[in-house]
Design a protein around this motif. Sequence first.
Motif, PDB file in Angstrom:
ATOM      1  N   ARG A  30       0.754  -1.281  -0.134  1.00 22.02           N
ATOM      2  CA  ARG A  30      -0.103  -0.005   0.138  1.00 22.02           C
ATOM      3  C   ARG A  30       0.978   1.183   0.182  1.00 22.02           C
ATOM      4  O   ARG A  30       0.424   2.276  -0.454  1.00 22.02           O
ATOM      5  N   ALA A  31       2.106   1.174   0.564  1.00 26.07           N
ATOM      6  CA  ALA A  31       3.005   2.341   0.714  1.00 26.07           C
ATOM      7  C   ALA A  31       3.633   2.464  -0.761  1.00 26.07           C
ATOM      8  O   ALA A  31       4.513   3.667  -0.990  1.00 26.07           O
ATOM      9  N   GLY A  32       3.263   1.663  -1.758  1.00 30.22           N
ATOM     10  CA  GLY A  32       4.070   1.766  -2.865  1.00 30.22           C
ATOM     11  C   GLY A  32       5.174   0.750  -3.465  1.00 30.22           C
ATOM     12  O   GLY A  32       5.500   0.889  -4.662  1.00 30.22           O
ATOM     13  N   ASP A  33       5.511  -0.224  -2.476  1.00 33.16           N
ATOM     14  CA  ASP A  33       6.574  -1.187  -3.006  1.00 33.16           C
ATOM     15  C   ASP A  33       5.763  -2.112  -4.106  1.00 33.16           C
ATOM     16  O   ASP A  33       4.528  -2.582  -3.894  1.00 33.16           O
ATOM     17  N   SER A  34       6.511  -2.649  -4.963  1.00 30.49           N
ATOM     18  CA  SER A  34       6.122  -3.587  -5.830  1.00 30.49           C
ATOM     19  C   SER A  34       6.216  -4.918  -5.297  1.00 30.49           C
ATOM     20  O   SER A  34       6.969  -5.137  -4.300  1.00 30.49           O
ATOM     21  N   VAL A  35       5.477  -5.698  -5.781  1.00 28.51           N
ATOM     22  CA  VAL A  35       5.524  -7.332  -5.515  1.00 28.51           C
ATOM     23  C   VAL A  35       7.038  -7.536  -5.622  1.00 28.51           C
ATOM     24  O   VAL A  35       7.470  -8.645  -4.899  1.00 28.51           O
ATOM     25  N   TYR A  36       7.658  -7.412  -6.868  1.00 32.51           N
ATOM     26  CA  TYR A  36       8.973  -7.631  -6.706  1.00 32.51           C
ATOM     27  C   TYR A  36      10.103  -7.224  -5.964  1.00 32.51           C
ATOM     28  O   TYR A  36      10.994  -7.743  -5.384  1.00 32.51           O
ATOM     29  N   GLU A  37       9.712  -5.847  -5.483  1.00 33.05           N
ATOM     30  CA  GLU A  37      10.484  -5.479  -4.297  1.00 33.05           C
ATOM     31  C   GLU A  37      10.361  -6.251  -2.928  1.00 33.05           C
ATOM     32  O   GLU A  37      11.282  -6.454  -2.341  1.00 33.05           O
ATOM     33  N   LEU A  38       8.984  -6.468  -2.690  1.00 34.33           N
ATOM     34  CA  LEU A  38       8.705  -7.383  -1.289  1.00 34.33           C
ATOM     35  C   LEU A  38       9.388  -8.743  -1.587  1.00 34.33           C
ATOM     36  O   LEU A  38       9.847  -9.249  -0.465  1.00 34.33           O
ATOM     37  N   GLN A  39       9.460  -9.432  -2.714  1.00 33.88           N
ATOM     38  CA  GLN A  39       9.919 -10.480  -3.003  1.00 33.88           C
ATOM     39  C   GLN A  39      11.371 -10.547  -2.694  1.00 33.88           C
ATOM     40  O   GLN A  39      11.894 -11.398  -1.786  1.00 33.88           O
ATOM     41  N   GLN A  40      12.166  -9.453  -3.031  1.00 33.87           N
ATOM     42  CA  GLN A  40      13.691  -9.503  -2.666  1.00 33.87           C
ATOM     43  C   GLN A  40      13.792  -9.256  -1.363  1.00 33.87           C
ATOM     44  O   GLN A  40      14.686  -9.844  -0.758  1.00 33.87           O
ATOM     45  N   ARG A  41      13.049  -8.351  -0.595  1.00 34.22           N
ATOM     46  CA  ARG A  41      13.170  -7.903   0.690  1.00 34.22           C
ATOM     47  C   ARG A  41      13.080  -8.991   1.607  1.00 34.22           C
ATOM     48  O   ARG A  41      13.512  -9.226   2.811  1.00 34.22           O
ATOM     49  N   HIS A  42      11.967  -9.931   1.519  1.00 30.24           N
ATOM     50  CA  HIS A  42      11.487 -10.794   2.356  1.00 30.24           C
ATOM     51  C   HIS A  42      11.746 -12.123   2.258  1.00 30.24           C
ATOM     52  O   HIS A  42      11.589 -13.086   2.845  1.00 30.24           O
ATOM     53  N   GLY A  43      12.092 -12.360   0.886  1.00 26.36           N
ATOM     54  CA  GLY A  43      12.472 -13.744   0.578  1.00 26.36           C
ATOM     55  C   GLY A  43      11.242 -14.700   0.091  1.00 26.36           C
ATOM     56  O   GLY A  43      11.406 -15.879   0.530  1.00 26.36           O
ATOM     57  N   VAL A  44      10.114 -14.325   0.052  1.00 20.96           N
ATOM     58  CA  VAL A  44       8.778 -14.863  -0.297  1.00 20.96           C
ATOM     59  C   VAL A  44       8.497 -14.797  -1.802  1.00 20.96           C
ATOM     60  O   VAL A  44       8.591 -13.682  -2.445  1.00 20.96           O
ATOM     61  N   HIS A  45       8.077 -16.122  -2.235  1.00 22.69           N
ATOM     62  CA  HIS A  45       7.936 -15.994  -3.651  1.00 22.69           C
ATOM     63  C   HIS A  45       6.817 -14.971  -4.274  1.00 22.69           C
ATOM     64  O   HIS A  45       5.877 -14.749  -3.698  1.00 22.69           O
ATOM     65  N   ARG A  46       6.962 -14.318  -5.252  1.00 19.41           N
ATOM     66  CA  ARG A  46       6.045 -13.238  -5.769  1.00 19.41           C
ATOM     67  C   ARG A  46       4.616 -13.788  -5.923  1.00 19.41           C
ATOM     68  O   ARG A  46       3.763 -12.980  -5.560  1.00 19.41           O
ATOM     69  N   ASN A  47       4.247 -15.029  -6.200  1.00 17.13           N
ATOM     70  CA  ASN A  47       3.245 -15.481  -6.403  1.00 17.13           C
ATOM     71  C   ASN A  47       2.220 -15.835  -5.096  1.00 17.13           C
ATOM     72  O   ASN A  47       1.152 -15.423  -4.972  1.00 17.13           O
TER      73      ASN A  47
END
Length: 102
Positions: free
Chosen positions: A30-47
């Motif tokens: 919601r703050a504007g990060d993309s799914v790809y950024e979240l994937q890199q940051r948290h190590g969780v698959h984008r799906n």
Amino acid sequence: MAPVREGQSSFRQLKSVSPSLVERLVAEYRAGDSVYELQQRHGVHRNTIAKHLRDHGLQLGRQPLSTAEVHRAHELHAEGLSLNAIGRKMGRDPKTVKAVLG
């Protein structure tokens, strides 16, 4: 695909996502990060991330420009900036900027 070693499953183990991590993913998206950024940051698959975001009622993908962004794009265009420069400055695709400047 790499060969499967002895004793190794051909399927990857799914990483468990805690409720607190899901809440963090939702807040960061919601703050504007993309799914790809979240994937890199948290190590969780984008799906997996996308599933949790959709489960929380979020629409995925780039959203249209907000009213404030449209006004800002017009201001920057009036200052003589190119579509590419406006897109870079706003973190948006130049084609999206072009669509609102029509």
